[in-house]
Design an enzyme around this catalytic site. Sequence first.
Site, PDB file in Angstrom:
ATOM      1  N   SER A 128       0.825  -1.204   0.000  1.00  0.00           N
ATOM      2  CA  SER A 128       0.000   0.000   0.000  1.00  0.00           C
ATOM      3  C   SER A 128       0.854   1.246   0.000  1.00  0.00           C
ATOM      4  CB  SER A 128      -0.921   0.024   1.224  1.00  0.00           C
ATOM      5  OG  SER A 128      -1.661   1.238   1.223  1.00  0.00           O
ATOM      6  N   LYS A 182      -4.516  -6.804   3.296  1.00  0.00           N
ATOM      7  CA  LYS A 182      -4.499  -5.680   2.347  1.00  0.00           C
ATOM      8  C   LYS A 182      -5.913  -5.370   1.861  1.00  0.00           C
ATOM      9  CE  LYS A 182      -3.105  -2.340  -0.274  1.00  0.00           C
ATOM     10  NZ  LYS A 182      -3.727  -2.213  -1.511  1.00  0.00           N
ATOM     11  N   HIS A 185      -7.591  -3.588   4.600  1.00  0.00           N
ATOM     12  CA  HIS A 185      -7.012  -2.234   4.587  1.00  0.00           C
ATOM     13  C   HIS A 185      -7.773  -1.371   3.589  1.00  0.00           C
ATOM     14  CE1 HIS A 185      -4.504   0.748   2.500  1.00  0.00           C
ATOM     15  NE2 HIS A 185      -3.845   0.923   3.633  1.00  0.00           N
ATOM     16  N   ASN A 186      -7.994  -1.901   2.402  1.00  0.00           N
ATOM     17  CA  ASN A 186      -8.695  -1.125   1.387  1.00  0.00           C
ATOM     18  C   ASN A 186     -10.153  -0.893   1.759  1.00  0.00           C
ATOM     19  OD1 ASN A 186      -6.257  -1.308   0.056  1.00  0.00           O
ATOM     20  ND2 ASN A 186      -7.159  -1.646  -1.943  1.00  0.00           N
ATOM     21  N   GLU A 189     -10.048   1.846   4.019  1.00  0.00           N
ATOM     22  CA  GLU A 189      -9.758   3.024   3.181  1.00  0.00           C
ATOM     23  C   GLU A 189     -11.052   3.574   2.557  1.00  0.00           C
ATOM     24  OE1 GLU A 189      -6.421   2.485   0.304  1.00  0.00           O
ATOM     25  OE2 GLU A 189      -7.891   2.938  -1.256  1.00  0.00           O
TER      26      GLU A 189
HETATM   27  C1  6PG Z   1      -3.213   1.465  -1.579  1.00  0.00           C
HETATM   28  C2  6PG Z   1      -4.493   1.642  -2.358  1.00  0.00           C
HETATM   29  C3  6PG Z   1      -4.323   1.025  -3.716  1.00  0.00           C
HETATM   30  C4  6PG Z   1      -5.365   1.463  -4.716  1.00  0.00           C
HETATM   31  C5  6PG Z   1      -6.591   0.612  -4.717  1.00  0.00           C
HETATM   32  C6  6PG Z   1      -7.897   1.262  -4.460  1.00  0.00           C
HETATM   33  O1  6PG Z   1      -3.322   0.901  -0.497  1.00  0.00           O
HETATM   34  O2  6PG Z   1      -2.171   1.901  -2.040  1.00  0.00           O
HETATM   35  O3  6PG Z   1      -5.560   1.056  -1.714  1.00  0.00           O
HETATM   36  O4  6PG Z   1      -4.246  -0.343  -3.548  1.00  0.00           O
HETATM   37  O5  6PG Z   1      -5.550   2.787  -4.789  1.00  0.00           O
HETATM   38  O6  6PG Z   1      -6.535   0.045  -5.981  1.00  0.00           O
HETATM   39  O7  6PG Z   1      -8.551   1.462  -5.640  1.00  0.00           O
HETATM   40  P1  6PG Z   1     -10.082   1.604  -5.933  1.00  0.00           P
HETATM   41  O8  6PG Z   1     -10.582   2.810  -5.219  1.00  0.00           O
HETATM   42  O9  6PG Z   1     -10.052   1.805  -7.413  1.00  0.00           O
HETATM   43  O10 6PG Z   1     -10.787   0.343  -5.581  1.00  0.00           O
END
Ligand code: 6PG
Length: 475
Positions: A128, A182, A185-186, A189
Amino acid sequence: TQAQIGVTGLAVMGANLARNLARHGHTVAVHNRSQYRTKALIEEHGHEGAFVACDTPEELVAALERPRRVLIMVQAGAPTDAVIEEFAPLLEPGDMIVDGGNAHFLDTRRREAALRERDIHFVGAGVSGGEEGALLGPSIMPGGSKESYQALGPMLEDIAAKVDGVPCCTHIGPDGAGHFVKMVHNGIEYADMQLIAEAYDLLRQGLGLTPAELADVFEQWNESELSSYLIEITAEVLRQVDAATGKPLVDVISDQAEQKGTGRWTVQIALDLGVPVSGIAEAVFARSLSGHAELREVSRALPGPSGATAGSAGEGFAEDVRQALYASKIVAYAQGFDQIRAGSTEYGWDINPGSLATIWRGGCIIRADFLDRIREAYEAETKPVTLLAAPYFTDALILAQESWRRVVVKAAELGIPAPGFSTALAYYDALRAERLPAALIQGQRDFFGAHTYRRVDREGSFHTLWSGDRSEVEA
Ligand code: 6PG
């Protein structure tokens, strides 16, 4: 000299990781299916360190010292399988393939098992931090065998971000554990981004502030316990003016959020694991809703408050929103860590949540000051069942909750959608409830389907003879 690691797939993430490795003194063999990328990397950045340009997988494999380390940085899905199939036959027992893409952890489990049969270590590593992180120090979440981490860990720790001298990289657990965390994590996010977006919307509509003024607000917030990468970049995006129109950039960007899938996977898997990650789910749905142009178009005429009048939200609203954001964010992280615990149990990974919080403090997109508090919570003698019950966070929620409630009420009153804030508050209230109306649901299920229920005062399962004399029988 032989290269210590090979990187195949030199789009921006791969190229930047290769450069990061070379800048740290490692000799890096580089390969890309179309050779122009390899050439471009060497021409533009060859002076940054020791690279060995390779035209074919065979050349890359031949350039590597043993045990070989091959880092794959290609698109997740079928392209990853294709590249593995290309390299695996060229490798020998003990060699390692590392997948640094956003793979689905179930694919990683499958690939790890298949390669293990061939005595090749497969390491699914979450990476990430975006482009800049890859170059200057990402947060790295490698799964796979302990042996593979021994051979690979020092190099990855070397190029990872550091916080207080501690590398943002640690062995997460076997097979798919790295890609699983991960993924979550997303998911976190997505939730964090949705909450920030709601805060922006509430302040803009409720207080009539301009994007530039809101950039100032977020900059101030970045000095508070909200301090984080996502708050910081929010201020930058809001301050940006579109060169073509002179308008704030945020006003000329289409308001349909896209997604590549990791947030959606988080929710799909959470449903399978039975973990209520409502904040993450709401964030995924909010992106999805934003993209339904036709649905939104026909719905514009639906009745509601006639648009918030600037300033109608009144004094103290900005601080209320800040508190609501903080509280909702705590909920989102708590839910994400719950999912990680559930995944760890289901798949036998033995993931250490404290060390995960430690490596998320820097490098990654959700890096935030308060991850230190999460780390402390999990390192405490009594491990919290939920982060919400860890003393630091309980105190924060005590402080925030009146504001949080006012914001949710105000959003409803003004007709401003705040699904992230509301669902987080509902989660919090549901968890603290003495009794939930789930009892009634059990009664309904028993009524129409004889599904039985348990009682609060006696062991066993019970059924009421709803279509008979309505007496209760033990099931
Ligand atoms: C990171 C991000 C990276 C990316 C994802 C999210 O941790 O560096 O999460 O993995 O930006 O692809 O993308 P989307 O918003 O397109 O799902």
